[in-house]
Scaffold this motif. Structure first.
Motif, short mmCIF file in Angstrom:
data_model
loop_
_atom_site.label_atom_id
_atom_site.label_comp_id
_atom_site.label_asym_id
_atom_site.label_seq_id
_atom_site.Cartn_x
_atom_site.Cartn_y
_atom_site.Cartn_z
N LEU A 1 0.83 -1.21 0.00
CA LEU A 1 0.00 0.00 0.00
C LEU A 1 0.86 1.26 0.00
CD1 LEU A 1 -2.85 -1.05 2.47
CD2 LEU A 1 -3.03 -0.69 -0.01
N ILE A 2 2.00 1.20 0.68
CA ILE A 2 2.92 2.35 0.70
C ILE A 2 3.50 2.55 -0.71
CG2 ILE A 2 5.14 3.16 1.57
CD1 ILE A 2 4.37 1.76 4.26
N GLN A 3 3.91 1.47 -1.35
CA GLN A 3 4.50 1.57 -2.70
C GLN A 3 3.49 2.08 -3.72
OE1 GLN A 3 6.27 -2.24 -3.47
NE2 GLN A 3 8.07 -1.80 -2.22
N SER A 4 2.22 1.76 -3.52
CA SER A 4 1.20 2.24 -4.46
C SER A 4 0.65 3.61 -4.06
CB SER A 4 0.06 1.22 -4.56
OG SER A 4 -0.65 1.18 -3.33
N ASN A 5 1.26 4.23 -3.03
CA ASN A 5 0.84 5.54 -2.51
C ASN A 5 -0.59 5.55 -1.99
OD1 ASN A 5 3.33 6.84 -2.88
ND2 ASN A 5 2.87 7.18 -5.05
N SER A 6 -1.12 4.38 -1.60
CA SER A 6 -2.45 4.33 -1.00
C SER A 6 -2.41 4.81 0.44
CB SER A 6 -3.01 2.91 -1.06
OG SER A 6 -3.17 2.51 -2.41
N ILE A 7 -1.26 4.61 1.11
CA ILE A 7 -1.08 5.15 2.46
C ILE A 7 0.24 5.92 2.51
CG2 ILE A 7 -2.49 3.40 3.61
CD1 ILE A 7 0.02 2.02 4.55
N THR A 8 0.27 6.93 3.37
CA THR A 8 1.46 7.77 3.53
C THR A 8 1.82 7.82 5.00
OG1 THR A 8 0.18 9.79 3.90
CG2 THR A 8 0.68 9.21 1.60
N ARG A 9 2.85 8.56 5.32
CA ARG A 9 3.25 8.73 6.72
C ARG A 9 2.14 9.38 7.55
NH1 ARG A 9 8.67 8.25 7.86
NH2 ARG A 9 10.03 7.96 6.08
N GLU A 10 1.28 10.15 6.89
CA GLU A 10 0.21 10.85 7.60
C GLU A 10 -1.06 10.01 7.75
OE1 GLU A 10 1.92 12.40 4.93
OE2 GLU A 10 3.28 13.20 6.45
N THR A 11 -1.13 8.87 7.08
CA THR A 11 -2.30 8.00 7.16
C THR A 11 -2.47 7.52 8.60
OG1 THR A 11 -1.98 7.26 4.88
CG2 THR A 11 -3.31 5.86 6.30
N LEU A 12 -3.70 7.54 9.09
CA LEU A 12 -3.96 7.08 10.45
C LEU A 12 -3.84 5.56 10.51
CD1 LEU A 12 -6.97 9.34 11.47
CD2 LEU A 12 -4.57 9.56 12.13
N ALA A 13 -3.19 5.09 11.59
CA ALA A 13 -2.99 3.65 11.78
C ALA A 13 -3.22 3.29 13.24
CB ALA A 13 -1.58 3.26 11.35
N TRP A 14 -3.53 2.03 13.47
CA TRP A 14 -3.79 1.54 14.82
C TRP A 14 -3.47 0.06 14.87
CZ3 TRP A 14 -7.05 -2.33 16.54
CH2 TRP A 14 -7.26 -2.40 17.93
N LYS A 15 -3.00 -0.40 16.05
CA LYS A 15 -2.84 -1.84 16.31
C LYS A 15 -3.32 -2.10 17.72
CE LYS A 15 1.79 -1.87 18.26
NZ LYS A 15 3.07 -2.50 18.30
N GLN A 16 -3.57 -3.35 18.02
CA GLN A 16 -4.05 -3.73 19.35
C GLN A 16 -3.04 -3.29 20.40
OE1 GLN A 16 -5.08 -7.83 19.72
NE2 GLN A 16 -5.87 -7.60 21.78
#
Length: 131
Positions: free
Chosen positions: A89-104
């Motif tokens: 997803l990073i390589q296809s520019n679907s997500i960036t450093r600013e994209t919100l992310a979460w893990k358990q």
């Protein structure tokens, strides 16, 4: 079957006790005890093998330490993604450093570039082409 074998062995011991002078009965009892023990061991092994065959043969267990992240793509939770999926997803520019992310275990959603496990993935992707 095990109860029957135990009963037969007990009966043989009782019969031997009534004829202590007969050497052949001692040998017969030893033979009977050996056969009884062999039958009991065979029954236990058979049950163990049967239980092993009944266990479902699923896929391999999950890789220890594999972390699944959720990211927001086009305003929606993408679901649990592994490191390889995130890199794509990073390589296809679907997500960036600013994209919100979460893990358990995290208190809330934060920028993917601020998460140590994900920050290294952004360095591997080429920067956007200048306009």
């Amino acid at each position: 079957m095990a109860k029957f074998t135990q009963m037969k062995a007990a009966k043989a011991i009782e019969d031997l006790a009534q004829n202590p002078g007969n050497a052949m009965s001692g040998a017969g009892m030893g033979l009977g005890m050996g056969v009884g023990m062999g039958n009991m061991m065979a029954n236990v092994m058979g049950q163990s093998m049967q239980q092993q065959q009944q266990q479902p043969q699923g896929g391999p267990p999950p890789v220890p330490g594999a972390i699944a992240f959720h990211v927001v793509v086009q305003g929606k939770d993408s679901g649990a993604l592994n490191e390889q999926q995130l890199a794509q997803l990073i390589q296809s520019n679907s997500i960036t450093r600013e994209t919100l992310a979460w893990k358990q275990g995290m208190g809330g959603w934060i920028a993917a570039g601020q998460i140590p496990e994900l920050a290294g993935l952004f360095g591997a992707a080429p920067p956007p082409i200048p306009s």
